[in-house]
Design a protein around this motif. Structure first.
Motif, PDB file in Angstrom:
ATOM      1  N   HIS A  33       0.708  -0.921  -0.417  1.00 56.99           N
ATOM      2  CA  HIS A  33      -0.101   0.358   0.199  1.00 56.99           C
ATOM      3  C   HIS A  33       0.952   0.973   0.207  1.00 56.99           C
ATOM      4  O   HIS A  33       1.818   0.975   0.203  1.00 56.99           O
ATOM      5  CB  HIS A  33      -1.142   0.075   1.324  1.00 56.99           C
ATOM      6  N   GLN A  34       0.178   2.076  -0.381  1.00 50.22           N
ATOM      7  CA  GLN A  34       0.923   3.554  -0.199  1.00 50.22           C
ATOM      8  C   GLN A  34       2.459   3.917   1.022  1.00 50.22           C
ATOM      9  O   GLN A  34       2.939   4.102   0.507  1.00 50.22           O
ATOM     10  CB  GLN A  34      -0.294   5.113  -0.439  1.00 50.22           C
ATOM     11  N   ASP A  38       6.464   3.365   0.530  1.00 46.16           N
ATOM     12  CA  ASP A  38       7.277   4.850   1.031  1.00 46.16           C
ATOM     13  C   ASP A  38       7.389   4.499   2.034  1.00 46.16           C
ATOM     14  O   ASP A  38       8.895   5.228   2.200  1.00 46.16           O
ATOM     15  CB  ASP A  38       5.630   5.612   1.562  1.00 46.16           C
ATOM     16  N   CYS A  48      12.625   8.575  -4.627  1.00 47.63           N
ATOM     17  CA  CYS A  48      11.722   8.470  -6.247  1.00 47.63           C
ATOM     18  C   CYS A  48      12.411   7.948  -7.096  1.00 47.63           C
ATOM     19  O   CYS A  48      11.336   7.251  -7.770  1.00 47.63           O
ATOM     20  CB  CYS A  48      10.289   9.284  -5.474  1.00 47.63           C
ATOM     21  N   PHE A 117       3.609  -1.024  -8.571  1.00 48.32           N
ATOM     22  CA  PHE A 117       4.371   0.713  -8.454  1.00 48.32           C
ATOM     23  C   PHE A 117       4.664   1.015  -9.545  1.00 48.32           C
ATOM     24  O   PHE A 117       5.462   0.122 -10.225  1.00 48.32           O
ATOM     25  CB  PHE A 117       5.052   0.586  -7.054  1.00 48.32           C
ATOM     26  N   ASN A 122       3.706  14.440  -9.068  1.00 48.73           N
ATOM     27  CA  ASN A 122       2.611  15.386  -8.737  1.00 48.73           C
ATOM     28  C   ASN A 122       2.536  16.550  -9.186  1.00 48.73           C
ATOM     29  O   ASN A 122       3.917  17.271  -8.006  1.00 48.73           O
ATOM     30  CB  ASN A 122       2.754  15.652  -7.228  1.00 48.73           C
ATOM     31  N   ASN A 129       6.108  10.902  -6.904  1.00 49.10           N
ATOM     32  CA  ASN A 129       5.423   9.837  -6.123  1.00 49.10           C
ATOM     33  C   ASN A 129       5.912   8.463  -6.268  1.00 49.10           C
ATOM     34  O   ASN A 129       5.213   7.904  -7.803  1.00 49.10           O
ATOM     35  CB  ASN A 129       3.686  10.046  -5.090  1.00 49.10           C
ATOM     36  N   VAL A 131       3.119   4.815  -6.595  1.00 47.75           N
ATOM     37  CA  VAL A 131       2.020   5.079  -6.836  1.00 47.75           C
ATOM     38  C   VAL A 131       1.971   3.691  -7.179  1.00 47.75           C
ATOM     39  O   VAL A 131       2.626   3.162  -7.929  1.00 47.75           O
ATOM     40  CB  VAL A 131       1.213   6.040  -7.716  1.00 47.75           C
ATOM     41  N   LEU A 132       0.909   3.338  -7.040  1.00 46.09           N
ATOM     42  CA  LEU A 132       0.247   1.793  -7.780  1.00 46.09           C
ATOM     43  C   LEU A 132      -0.910   2.056  -8.403  1.00 46.09           C
ATOM     44  O   LEU A 132      -2.021   2.462  -7.992  1.00 46.09           O
ATOM     45  CB  LEU A 132      -0.721   0.458  -6.146  1.00 46.09           C
ATOM     46  N   GLN A 133      -0.384   1.311  -9.537  1.00 42.49           N
ATOM     47  CA  GLN A 133      -1.419   1.655 -10.145  1.00 42.49           C
ATOM     48  C   GLN A 133      -1.124   0.536 -10.942  1.00 42.49           C
ATOM     49  O   GLN A 133      -0.979  -0.632 -11.474  1.00 42.49           O
ATOM     50  CB  GLN A 133      -0.727   2.935 -11.332  1.00 42.49           C
TER      51      GLN A 133
END
Length: 513
Positions: A33-34, A38, A48, A117, A122, A129, A131-133
């Protein structure tokens, strides 16, 4: 289910119930998860902007491990250009061709869609960032002939978060166990047409329900994922296991294909015509309510093997079909367990207490999942028990057409075909009352328009319905649930009410043929 078995006992040789296909999903909770990713990148001192090279290093390490593993096992590593190609068929061909009886069959690779990921800019905060996509990446399919589970596979995602799936088949497991126990059987594809010792076989299959799955699933994960090793850098934590999909099947084995085919067309035609939305909800332990805004649908499919009927309640389903010519299978598949409840400890207003809570996807609730699926299959067979009645209808209806005596009182005969009593039967057989039962108030709501009545008139109407319920109890069509105000239908009640309604709804032209 006993009613169905009793009805067709001269045709049936036995039954077996248990897991069919079970798909376990493993997630790395520390980074799936996010917030987790991180913290993980921070612990590895990875920015990142450097995520792509870091993730690629993990993927390359996984690739090297797979290539080394297949070389050690002397098995093929095959790339499939299309994700639509059947991987199990490919593995079976290799297994038969190379006569693999135990161990690794092959490793298949394929590019498939997944949640993985990636780095996203942003623009508002002017920063990167992770992110999960939705994206595509390479997946590894490890096909084994396991000593315990037979033909099975493990699917591993090659890009972070390295999600894993373990798929086993309960019937393959049972075949292996019966071979070890010396139980003779006949197997066709994914079902058994004959088992010499059914009670022992059922006991063996039930072991899957009682099993502690975590050690077994973790062992498969460590076999294919090198980053779970203690010496790995970075070392990943163990997977958290959930049941992504669980198919629980009840197989009724008929003595020969002719015995099943004589009644199968009648069974699925009855299911199409009479299993309404309320009935389907009842099968899957859902109560019809005004606030229910989901979808209930039925799907009929004609295949080469035969006809399959499938009922959906939102994401979960129950289906009936014939297999191997002589096996009638009813199978419940739970995709979303949150639609059900489990009695377990939880917190309410800050206090820890036992209460009904949503069923979890985790393997901790697998026994409750099995209990729900088994009950759904049994309710489906019970609903089919009215089909194939070999007795003349007058043998059912004549006894209730006579006066009876109960509790030193005499009660009038029933008149099953009349419009008045048929309306009572329809109300009692409504799907929403089959789980908990029906009350005096519920029956009044469907038989009379009592909204405009005053208190005295409603009391008189309640007394009238009470006398009606006593009459049905005297004829043993219903019984009262102990310490409640609910009434439920007996086996005799189901037979008489269903037969009476069928008589009223049957076309005269059909009776003349």
């Amino acid at each position: 289910m006993e009613r169905f078995l009793k009805r067709h006992e001269d045709r049936i040789s036995g039954t077996i119930a248990g897991f069919d296909r079970v798909l376990f999903r493993g997630s790395l909770l520390s980074l799936c998860h996010q917030g987790g990713i991180d913290r993980f990148l921070s612990s590895q001192r990875v920015l990142c902007k450097d995520f792509a090279p870091f993730a690629l290093r993990i993927t390359d390490g996984l690739k090297m491990h797979v290539e080394k593993y297949v070389q050690q096992q002397k098995r093929p590593l095959i790339y499939l250009p299309s994700s639509k190609e059947s991987k199990e068929d490919t593995a079976r061909k290799i297994m038969e061709q190379d006569k693999i009886r135990e161990g690794l069959i092959c490793v298949l690779t394929c590019v498939e869609p997944c949640q993985a990921f990636g780095v996203r800019r942003n623009r508002e905060l002017k920063q990167l960032n992770v992110v999960l996509q939705e994206r595509k990446c390479l997946h590894y399919y490890f096909y084994f002939v396991d000593r315990e589970f037979g033909l099975m596979h493990v699917r591993l995602q090659s890009w972070l978060p390295l999600t894993i799936q373990v798929c086993i088949n309960g019937r393959e497991y049972l075949a292996r166990q019966m071979e070890q126990q010396g139980i003779s059987y006949r197997q066709v594809d994914n079902c058994f047409t004959h088992i010499d010792d059914l009670p022992r076989a059922q006991t063996l299959l039930d072991r899957l329900v009682q099993r502690n799955w975590s050690p077994t699933l973790n062992a498969f994960a460590k076999l294919v994922n090198p980053w779970l090793s203690r010496k790995a850098k970075p070392r990943l934590q163990a997977y958290y296991w959930t049941t992504r999909q669980g198919e629980y099947a009840t197989d009724v084995m008929f003595k020969d294909p002719e015995s099943l085919q004589e009644i199968y067309s009648t069974l699925f035609m009855h299911a199409i015509r009479h299993f309404s939305s309320e009935q389907v909800l009842r099968f899957l332990a859902r109560r019809p309510q005004q606030r229910f805004d989901g979808e209930v649908r039925t799907d009929l499919q004609r295949r080469v093997e035969g006809v399959r009927i499938k009922h959906w309640v939102e994401e979960n389903s129950i289906k009936m079909y014939d297999k191997a010519g002589s096996v009638l299978r009813v199978e419940t598949t739970i995709n979303n367990p949150r639609r059900f409840s489990v009695w377990r400890r939880g917190r309410l207003q800050g206090r820890s207490m036992m209460r009904w809570m949503p069923l979890r996807k985790g393997i901790a609730d697998i026994r409750r999942r099995v209990a729900l699926s088994r009950a759904a299959n049994n309710r489906y067979f019970d609903a089919l028990a009215v089909v194939g009645e070999s007795r003349p209808s007058h043998q059912l209806l004549d006894p209730v057409s006579k006066r009876v005596e109960a509790d030193v009182r005499k009660y009038r005969p029933l008149y099953p075909i009349t419009p008045q009593e048929s309306a009572i039967y329809r109300a009692l057989l409504r799907g929403e009352y089959q789980l908990q039962g029906i009350r005096n108030e519920d029956l009044r709501k469907h038989l009379f328009d009592n909204d405009q009545l005053d208190k005295i008139q409603r009391r008189k109407l309640a007394g009238r319905v009470t006398r009606l319920l006593r009459l049905l109890r005297a004829h043993k069509l219903i019984y009262k649930v102990l310490r409640t105000n609910y009434y439920r239908i007996t086996k005799k009640g189901y037979e008489i009410m269903t037969t009476s309604l069928i008589f009223r709804e049957t076309n005269l032209a059909l009776l003349a043929t």
